[in-house]
Design a protein around this motif. Sequence first.
Motif, PDB file in Angstrom:
ATOM      1  N   ARG A  43      17.638  -5.580  -5.402  1.00 64.08           N
ATOM      2  CA  ARG A  43      16.610  -4.614  -5.814  1.00 64.08           C
ATOM      3  C   ARG A  43      15.441  -4.594  -4.836  1.00 64.08           C
ATOM      4  N   GLU A  64      20.043   1.127 -10.300  1.00 63.31           N
ATOM      5  CA  GLU A  64      19.710   0.730 -11.669  1.00 63.31           C
ATOM      6  C   GLU A  64      20.723   1.284 -12.673  1.00 63.31           C
ATOM      7  N   ARG A  70      15.293   0.210 -18.679  1.00 68.13           N
ATOM      8  CA  ARG A  70      15.130  -0.058 -17.257  1.00 68.13           C
ATOM      9  C   ARG A  70      15.228   1.231 -16.439  1.00 68.13           C
TER      10      ARG A  70
END
Length: 838
Positions: free
Chosen positions: A231, A267, A282
């Motif tokens: 990430r 994601e 998220r």
Amino acid sequence: MKEVGVMSPHGQTLARLGSPLNEKGRYARERINTYKYDIDAWTTLASEAQARPISEAAPLYEELLATFPTAAKYWKAYVEAHISTNSDDAAKHIFSRCLLNCLHIELWKCYIRFIRKVNDSKGQDGRDETKKAYDFMLGRIGMDIAAGPMWLEYIAFLRTAPVTAPQEDSQRMTSVRKAYQKAILAPIHHVEQLWKEYENFENSISRALAKGLLAEYQPKHFSARAVYRERKKFCERIDQNMLAVPPTGSIKEEQQLTAWKQLLAFEKANPQRLEPSALTKRVAFTYEQCLMYLYHYPDVWYDYATWHAQNGSPDSAVVVFQRALKALPDTTVLYYAYAEFEEARGSIKEAKRVYESLLRNSSTANALAYIQYMRFTRRTEGSEGARKIFFEARKAPACTYHVYVASAAMVLCIDKDPKAARTIFELGLKKYIHEPAYVLEYADFLCRLNDERNVRVLFERALSVLPPEESIEVWNCFMAFEQLYGDIPSMLKVEQRRKEALSQTGDDGVAAAESSLQQLITRYRFLDLWPCSSGDLDHLVRQQMMAQRLSGKTEQQALTSGSGNGMGGNERAIPASGTEGLAASFPGGHIVRPDLAQMIVYDPKQGLGGPIPGQVPLSGIGPVSGFSTLGPQAGMTFGPSLLGLQHQLAQGPLPPGIMSSAGLDEILNSLPPSLSSFFSRLPPVNGPYPDTEVVLSILLQADIPSVPSEGATQQAQFPQRIGNPRTSAVINSLASELSVVSRGHTVVDGATGLPSNASDAKGHGDIPPFKQSNASKRKDPEKEEDQEESLTSQSRPASRDVFRMRQLQRARVGTSGQATSTSGGSGAFSAEPSGSSE
């Protein structure tokens, strides 16, 4: 104190400042009035606001935040200005306006500092309020990759809570444990530090209990750490200081859009294997952060809403659509997307409200909006409701002929009533007979009904009122109709009438381009079948473009075969005709065409009498004027003097982009004598590039001075001899070009632009270093004879095949492993023939 009011381009007062702006501020204001989203100008005004008291800066902050409603740094500066003056109520009001839409860690840190400042003196009640604020903040942005310090601060706040009873201590430890367990599972900065502190915390309480808890959370934590590393790579590409502006197509904007879409895809892939609810939270958080910077991108809003709808959250999708319409009220496609979503899920009333709001907006109330509303009403209320919308649209100022075509198509295809459809077309013809596109749609409709008599009547009516310059498409369609429905006499008659009409426009190029052969090909083609070869088609289209070029007709006319069909088909009932149809129908005609005004048809036979004589682009890029942008990356053009074309200067003024004789002589005088002589001996050029062999043969015969072998000395001394940076750029570019065209056969010195072996051999008379190792070997008599023969060939005058001869010599000497040096420095590797005495 005098107030200064500034008007926006829309006529609204943007701000009233308590004192006039300084010179920079006034200049910034002028730039903003020109372009609303001028980042540099707004930065100047933001600095001006920060330098003023909040009572004077508040209007400017409001104006700034109205333009950039998601700019967290400006919200932060605005609220900090109020906090510094102890205006707590104003600060709370500002936080209520920005926190939920600006999920930026720095803004939320400011919020927590404000809450702690307000509640620190209130005892236990204040701590409870502060804890609620922490929970609220971490619930919103606790998954931000930069939220690690906030988790550490929150845990430290919990651990320092006062304890007056054993029960309260147990509650405190439980709350700390829960905070740690949430933090260690988030892929954020300092996640490893949080894990170490959690281990120490559990071991300090009970090692037995810690062993079980750590074994349970360790795999999940390792997964979070792995996701964090991936990430982090995506987040590092994102500019957190970017302001939300409408897309302009800049490279930075495209890079940021790509970076955000890659992060969203990452994601959505759920690399951490989260539960559906946690995954939804998220991804929604990532979309909200994305919209802080891509606020004016309708595709991001649409993707966000459809993602909610696909994941079983239609109510959330509705909220996103409503926010999108508020953010981009003039983006018509978002209205259609929202209305389609509501209609698909059965909310007909909501969809109707969307269409009504679309028509109430003056920026979006156009003919297309009425057409789509009419179709929606037909789907939901039937043909009678659609007819009412049509009558309403006829009276609207935004009505165009498209509304009549759409209504007639609906009546014909849905109600199966050709009589009513023709009535609608006749109503529109009274108003739009001067619109060629409407006439063609009506003719297409009549052709589908096989009403050929009324088609001819329609063409005659339209051509009697249309000006000749606007009737080309109608004439083309009339000709195509006669080819399909008429006979030879009627065909030829319409063709002759068309030529006479076009001749009245003064556009001789169009009439000249349409030869009898082109018309014949058009008449006898069918779909993609042609009565001639593709080469003939290519030739005819080139002739057409040349004729249009000569006549000055550069605008692209709408092609009959490419226009939309209101009847719902992809092709007209009447095929295209004329040269426009010919150019559009041959293979490759659907590609976007270049600007004919800039087009030059190259013909090698033209030689120096071509459209732009004397220009030779070296790097494959278009020529530029003179030597203003010389260099390897520039479109460098040598003028006539540099290519042996001095005689062209005496024939008259040069075309645009060619340097004058005085400028060329100045450059030649600044060159060394050898280079000046070389350029002057170059022959005229026929075509886009010179003959490589001729250039190299002249180069090999040139009198090249000796150059020191040390590379540093060459780089230091040779530019000093030139004394002109522009000339140095010419030499470097020429050297690189010659090294490319020679396909690696000649090694070009980077500093002089001359063959490196030539300068070494002539200057020193030695064998090149890479051949000296073979000099001590025994000579082979047969190979020696071959070498002597090659030396003899070098004594002859250089011919056009000299380069190939030298290539053959090198190949022979390389296989024999010998290197023989002749007297006077001539040999197989000499830069000039042995018989040269220049």
